[in-house]
Every structure is written in C-alpha cells, then in structure tokens.
Design an enzyme around this catalytic site. Sequence first.
Site, PDB file in Angstrom:
ATOM      1  N   ARG A   1      47.020  35.903  76.501  1.00 10.67           N
ATOM      2  CA  ARG A   1      46.065  36.617  75.757  1.00 10.67           C
ATOM      3  C   ARG A   1      47.017  37.872  75.313  1.00 10.67           C
ATOM      4  O   ARG A   1      46.505  38.400  74.236  1.00 10.67           O
ATOM      5  CB  ARG A   1      45.057  37.369  76.843  1.00 10.67           C
ATOM      6  CG  ARG A   1      43.935  36.207  77.275  1.00 10.67           C
ATOM      7  CD  ARG A   1      43.160  36.270  78.341  1.00 10.67           C
ATOM      8  NE  ARG A   1      42.494  37.890  78.332  1.00 10.67           N
ATOM      9  CZ  ARG A   1      42.134  38.483  79.290  1.00 10.67           C
ATOM     10  NH1 ARG A   1      42.488  38.266  80.491  1.00 10.67           N
ATOM     11  NH2 ARG A   1      41.337  39.583  79.185  1.00 10.67           N
TER      12      ARG A   1
ATOM     13  N   LYS B   1      39.183  49.329  77.249  1.00  5.81           N
ATOM     14  CA  LYS B   1      38.345  49.404  76.173  1.00  5.81           C
ATOM     15  C   LYS B   1      36.917  49.259  76.614  1.00  5.81           C
ATOM     16  O   LYS B   1      36.161  50.143  76.222  1.00  5.81           O
ATOM     17  CB  LYS B   1      38.475  48.286  74.993  1.00  5.81           C
ATOM     18  CG  LYS B   1      39.838  48.145  74.375  1.00  5.81           C
ATOM     19  CD  LYS B   1      39.539  46.824  73.353  1.00  5.81           C
ATOM     20  CE  LYS B   1      39.440  45.901  73.781  1.00  5.81           C
ATOM     21  NZ  LYS B   1      40.648  45.041  74.774  1.00  5.81           N
TER      22      LYS B   1
ATOM     23  N   ARG C   1      37.563  37.352  86.779  1.00 10.83           N
ATOM     24  CA  ARG C   1      37.180  36.724  85.602  1.00 10.83           C
ATOM     25  C   ARG C   1      38.338  35.395  85.278  1.00 10.83           C
ATOM     26  O   ARG C   1      39.665  35.386  85.921  1.00 10.83           O
ATOM     27  CB  ARG C   1      37.540  37.455  84.277  1.00 10.83           C
ATOM     28  CG  ARG C   1      36.402  38.203  83.947  1.00 10.83           C
ATOM     29  CD  ARG C   1      36.720  39.307  83.014  1.00 10.83           C
ATOM     30  NE  ARG C   1      37.600  38.843  81.720  1.00 10.83           N
ATOM     31  CZ  ARG C   1      37.766  39.517  80.543  1.00 10.83           C
ATOM     32  NH1 ARG C   1      37.319  40.755  80.570  1.00 10.83           N
ATOM     33  NH2 ARG C   1      38.435  38.931  79.418  1.00 10.83           N
TER      34      ARG C   1
ATOM     35  N   ARG D   1      41.280  43.382  88.226  1.00 14.86           N
ATOM     36  CA  ARG D   1      40.154  43.613  87.909  1.00 14.86           C
ATOM     37  C   ARG D   1      38.883  42.801  88.703  1.00 14.86           C
ATOM     38  O   ARG D   1      39.222  41.670  89.059  1.00 14.86           O
ATOM     39  CB  ARG D   1      40.032  43.052  86.491  1.00 14.86           C
ATOM     40  CG  ARG D   1      38.487  43.326  85.697  1.00 14.86           C
ATOM     41  CD  ARG D   1      38.415  43.515  84.200  1.00 14.86           C
ATOM     42  NE  ARG D   1      39.117  42.471  83.553  1.00 14.86           N
ATOM     43  CZ  ARG D   1      39.525  42.565  82.390  1.00 14.86           C
ATOM     44  NH1 ARG D   1      39.107  43.934  81.693  1.00 14.86           N
ATOM     45  NH2 ARG D   1      40.353  41.681  81.640  1.00 14.86           N
TER      46      ARG D   1
ATOM     47  N   ARG E   1      38.988  41.217  65.870  1.00 10.13           N
ATOM     48  CA  ARG E   1      40.689  40.806  66.295  1.00 10.13           C
ATOM     49  C   ARG E   1      41.402  40.087  65.575  1.00 10.13           C
ATOM     50  O   ARG E   1      42.309  39.608  66.037  1.00 10.13           O
ATOM     51  CB  ARG E   1      40.110  39.686  67.865  1.00 10.13           C
ATOM     52  CG  ARG E   1      40.478  40.459  69.095  1.00 10.13           C
ATOM     53  CD  ARG E   1      39.607  39.767  69.951  1.00 10.13           C
ATOM     54  NE  ARG E   1      40.190  39.511  71.404  1.00 10.13           N
ATOM     55  CZ  ARG E   1      39.490  40.136  72.520  1.00 10.13           C
ATOM     56  NH1 ARG E   1      38.297  40.602  72.278  1.00 10.13           N
ATOM     57  NH2 ARG E   1      40.030  40.051  73.486  1.00 10.13           N
TER      58      ARG E   1
HETATM   59  P1  AMP Z   1      37.634  40.320  76.268  1.00 12.09           P
HETATM   60  O1  AMP Z   1      36.621  40.473  77.378  1.00 12.09           O
HETATM   61  O2  AMP Z   1      37.485  41.019  75.025  1.00 12.09           O
HETATM   62  O3  AMP Z   1      38.802  39.968  76.766  1.00 12.09           O
HETATM   63  O4  AMP Z   1      37.266  38.624  75.622  1.00 12.09           O
HETATM   64  C1  AMP Z   1      37.397  37.565  76.340  1.00 12.09           C
HETATM   65  C2  AMP Z   1      37.637  36.344  75.578  1.00 12.09           C
HETATM   66  O5  AMP Z   1      36.329  36.139  74.566  1.00 12.09           O
HETATM   67  C3  AMP Z   1      38.750  36.590  74.698  1.00 12.09           C
HETATM   68  O6  AMP Z   1      39.947  36.139  75.373  1.00 12.09           O
HETATM   69  C4  AMP Z   1      38.459  35.252  73.565  1.00 12.09           C
HETATM   70  O7  AMP Z   1      38.430  33.982  73.985  1.00 12.09           O
HETATM   71  C5  AMP Z   1      36.847  35.813  73.368  1.00 12.09           C
HETATM   72  N1  AMP Z   1      36.614  36.974  72.238  1.00 12.09           N
HETATM   73  C6  AMP Z   1      36.026  38.094  72.423  1.00 12.09           C
HETATM   74  N2  AMP Z   1      36.079  38.684  71.389  1.00 12.09           N
HETATM   75  C7  AMP Z   1      36.732  37.865  70.287  1.00 12.09           C
HETATM   76  C8  AMP Z   1      36.773  37.958  68.812  1.00 12.09           C
HETATM   77  N3  AMP Z   1      36.585  39.070  68.145  1.00 12.09           N
HETATM   78  N4  AMP Z   1      37.436  36.891  68.079  1.00 12.09           N
HETATM   79  C9  AMP Z   1      37.621  35.908  68.937  1.00 12.09           C
HETATM   80  N5  AMP Z   1      37.638  35.541  70.254  1.00 12.09           N
HETATM   81  C10 AMP Z   1      37.152  36.702  70.867  1.00 12.09           C
END
Ligand code: AMP
Length: 289
Positions: free
Chosen positions: A235, A69, A224, A180, A146
């Site tokens: 996840r 994304k 990460r 990554r 989300r």
């Molecule tokens: P990502 O980089 O999008 O994988 O996000 C990393 C982490 O941030 C996720 O695993 C969640 O813990 C948190 N996070 C990011 N976006 C959201 C969202 N819209 N709602 C809830 N948690 C989020």
Amino acid sequence: MAALNGLLRAGAAVRRPTAAARRWISSLASSEADTRVAASLARQAMPGRRDPGSRNVQWVFLGCPGVGKGTYASRLSQLLGVPHIATGDLVREELASSGLLAQQLADTVNQGKLVSDEIIIDLLSKRLENGEAKGESGFILDGFPRTIRQAEILEGVTDIDLVVNLKLREDVLLAKCLGRRICSQCGKNFNVASINIKGENGRPGMFMAPLPPPAQCISKLFTRADDTEEVVKERLRIYHETSQPVEEFYRSRGKLLEFDLPGGIPESWPKLLQVLNLEDHDDKQSAAA
Ligand code: AMP
C-alpha cells in the site's frame, strides 16, 4: 498564516461550473457513476437556496496509509459540523455485504491495490446522494482523491477549499498500521503500537503513546485484513507511485497544506488546530474529548 487564512476564506466563494466545464466533466465521466458523483458534488457546491457565503468547508485529507487521516479528519468533522467521508470505510462496508461487488473487491483490497476509479466513484456518489437527502452540506474527504483522474473529476465539479497533507516517517507508518485495532461494535480505531524512536544523525526522534481501547471494546477488537506487513508495504508503494502525484496536483494550485505530525494525538491535535487557525473554535473542547 496569512496565505492559509486566504485559503480558508476562499471556502466562502462558491463557483458555478460553466457550460464548458460541464461538457468537460461529461467527457471525463466515462461511466454513469462518474456522472452521478459529478452531479451530486456540483449540487453540494451550488446549494441554490443557501447564501453562497455560508457554505460549509470542502476539505480533503491526503497522506500515506496509517498516517492518521481518519483520526484527524473525523475530529475536524465534529468540530466543523460536516460529514467525514472516508472512501476506505465505504469500501469496507461494501466488503461486509454479501453482494457480487464484495467478492470482486476482496482480492484487490486484501492485496493492497487500489479499487478502480469507476467503483470508488460509484460508492462515493451513493454516499453523497444519501447525505444530500439527509441535508448534509460540506465534507472532509479522507482517502479520495487517490489518483490524478479522481482529482480531475473532483476539480471539475466543485471547489476544494483546502487539502491537508499529513506526513510521518515511513517506519512509524508501518508500526502504526500493524498496531491498528478496530472495535467491531463501535467502529472506533485504536492502536497498540508504542513508538519511541530516539533522534540520531540530526534526525529528530518520535514518541507516540499507544491509543488503548476502553474496557467495553477490548473483546471486540479486530485487525484489518490489509494491515499485515506485506500488504502495508504494498500500500505504501502504491501510494508513492499513484497517489503522491495528487499532492503535486494540489500543490501547484496553491491548496496544499503540508503538516508533519510532531507525535501522537496530544501533540499533533493542538498544533493542527493552530495551523488551521481553529484553536479558538467554540466546540474545540467537545471534539477533543
Ligand atoms: P483506506 O482505509 O483509505 O486505507 O482504504 C482501504 C482500501 O480501499 C485501499 O487500500 C483501496 O483498496 C481502497 N480505496 C479506498 N479509497 C480509494 C480510492 N480513492 N481509490 C481507489 N481505491 C480506494
């Protein structure tokens, strides 16, 4: 394609929330943060002095962890001149600070769980307000919404023109997350995974070359904390349970564009531009560079 063109053109129409919609948003917005993000998004959707026909795109990118994304949303944001806003980045910025919130968030994120709607909306609200102050308009949201509640709040305050749902097979998602690497200096994402799955039983194969970092980034790469096998699997589980219904939310509204990634960036980027009807865009070359 005609249907998609219609969707893209629909981005030109700006809808002003009615008083009833505003009351509904207020009732949904159970916290001050929800109200602030609602107000900020509504202002973006109703830029008073701008010609309504000229507002910038308001797109959302959905998809499982590791699908890409960030890669495609950031390329498109350069192409279209709108900010790429990734809520995961906002969370990581907060984690890097020494505030009280960072301590609260660390456990949640490192276990692969979702942060509460209230916190995520507060972070997004601040990001939108800062962007607004700098004259930003339009956006490509990545990682938000989300949950159905986040999607309802967003829908209550602004028109999303298009939702791009990126898709990849699950074994590739896991390999991509584990491969990554991020440069602590420039912030760019790279990938050391070399994916070469042969087709079998009628299922097509998949090839994705690694995305190596340039020499100046090599010594600054980190992984990460939530990109371990155990956490990535969690996840993915949470995505299927909590975030996948958001796909249906937008599908039922005729806004969802499904895009199966055919391979790595060299194969996928031109195809994505094609389905978005952007292949003749003037700035395509510079964004793809
Ligand atoms: P990502 O980089 O999008 O994988 O996000 C990393 C982490 O941030 C996720 O695993 C969640 O813990 C948190 N996070 C990011 N976006 C959201 C969202 N819209 N709602 C809830 N948690 C989020």
